[in-house]
Each structure stands twice: as C-alpha cells, then as structure tokens.
Design a protein around this motif. Structure first.
Motif, PDB file in Angstrom:
ATOM      1  N   PHE A  24       0.839  -1.185   0.000  1.00 43.51           N
ATOM      2  CA  PHE A  24       0.000   0.000   0.000  1.00 43.51           C
ATOM      3  C   PHE A  24       0.875   1.236   0.000  1.00 43.51           C
ATOM      4  N   THR A  25       0.311   2.327  -0.516  1.00 43.45           N
ATOM      5  CA  THR A  25       1.072   3.562  -0.695  1.00 43.45           C
ATOM      6  C   THR A  25       0.864   4.484   0.507  1.00 43.45           C
ATOM      7  N   MET A  26       1.715   5.477   0.639  1.00 46.63           N
ATOM      8  CA  MET A  26       1.558   6.466   1.706  1.00 46.63           C
ATOM      9  C   MET A  26       0.270   7.252   1.531  1.00 46.63           C
ATOM     10  N   SER A  27      -0.189   7.405   0.310  1.00 40.09           N
ATOM     11  CA  SER A  27      -1.461   8.086   0.069  1.00 40.09           C
ATOM     12  C   SER A  27      -2.612   7.298   0.687  1.00 40.09           C
ATOM     13  N   GLN A  28      -2.564   5.981   0.548  1.00 41.16           N
ATOM     14  CA  GLN A  28      -3.596   5.146   1.148  1.00 41.16           C
ATOM     15  C   GLN A  28      -3.522   5.188   2.669  1.00 41.16           C
ATOM     16  N   THR A  30      -2.407   7.756   4.452  1.00 42.59           N
ATOM     17  CA  THR A  30      -2.907   9.074   4.825  1.00 42.59           C
ATOM     18  C   THR A  30      -4.428   9.115   4.778  1.00 42.59           C
ATOM     19  N   THR A  31      -5.017   8.540   3.739  1.00 46.56           N
ATOM     20  CA  THR A  31      -6.470   8.494   3.628  1.00 46.56           C
ATOM     21  C   THR A  31      -7.071   7.729   4.801  1.00 46.56           C
ATOM     22  N   GLY A  32      -6.480   6.617   5.168  1.00 47.01           N
ATOM     23  CA  GLY A  32      -6.984   5.841   6.292  1.00 47.01           C
ATOM     24  C   GLY A  32      -6.899   6.595   7.601  1.00 47.01           C
ATOM     25  N   ILE A  33      -5.801   7.315   7.817  1.00 39.26           N
ATOM     26  CA  ILE A  33      -5.643   8.099   9.045  1.00 39.26           C
ATOM     27  C   ILE A  33      -6.671   9.230   9.101  1.00 39.26           C
ATOM     28  N   VAL A  34      -6.880   9.902   7.984  1.00 35.60           N
ATOM     29  CA  VAL A  34      -7.863  10.985   7.937  1.00 35.60           C
ATOM     30  C   VAL A  34      -9.261  10.457   8.242  1.00 35.60           C
ATOM     31  N   ILE A  35      -9.630   9.332   7.656  1.00 31.18           N
ATOM     32  CA  ILE A  35     -10.942   8.740   7.909  1.00 31.18           C
ATOM     33  C   ILE A  35     -11.068   8.324   9.368  1.00 31.18           C
ATOM     34  N   PHE A  36      -9.981   7.773   9.937  1.00 28.41           N
ATOM     35  CA  PHE A  36      -9.988   7.388  11.343  1.00 28.41           C
ATOM     36  C   PHE A  36     -10.215   8.606  12.244  1.00 28.41           C
ATOM     37  N   VAL A  37      -9.494   9.699  11.985  1.00 31.29           N
ATOM     38  CA  VAL A  37      -9.619  10.902  12.810  1.00 31.29           C
ATOM     39  C   VAL A  37     -11.031  11.479  12.710  1.00 31.29           C
ATOM     40  N   ILE A  38     -11.589  11.526  11.522  1.00 28.49           N
ATOM     41  CA  ILE A  38     -12.953  12.019  11.353  1.00 28.49           C
ATOM     42  C   ILE A  38     -13.939  11.119  12.102  1.00 28.49           C
ATOM     43  N   GLY A  39     -13.743   9.812  12.005  1.00 30.83           N
ATOM     44  CA  GLY A  39     -14.629   8.881  12.709  1.00 30.83           C
ATOM     45  C   GLY A  39     -14.560   9.043  14.209  1.00 30.83           C
TER      46      GLY A  39
END
Length: 51
Positions: A24-28, A30-39
């Motif tokens: 997996f890429t760093m972009s993926q 980052t997307t996962g971390i952002v979704i986690f923080v929003i959740g």
C-alpha cells in the motif's frame, strides 16, 4: 477431500493476491488516518459537544 479443504496449496492459480499481501502507498495510509480521525471526532467529539 474437496479443493476448499486443501490448506497446503499456496499456488497463485487465479492470479489473485489477498489484501494482507498487497503493498500500500503512503497516500492510502494518509487516507486511512484521515478517515480514522474524522470517525473518532464524530463518535466521541460530537456527543461531548452536545452533552
């Protein structure tokens, strides 16, 4: 024994790779971390603000 019960076959017959084996890429990440923080913010922050 059927083909589904044979756990010793590690061949790649269909050309498929299971998710834990895929890179997996760093972009993926980052997307996962952002979704986690929003959740977490919605799950815990919103009820605390409304209380």
């Amino acid at each position: 024994m059927s083909d589904h019960d044979d756990h010793h076959d590690h061949g790649d017959e269909d050309g498929r790779v299971t998710s834990p084996m895929q890179d997996f890429t760093m972009s993926q990440v980052t997307t996962g971390i952002v979704i986690f923080v929003i959740g977490v913010a919605v799950t815990f922050g919103l009820p605390l603000l409304l209380a």
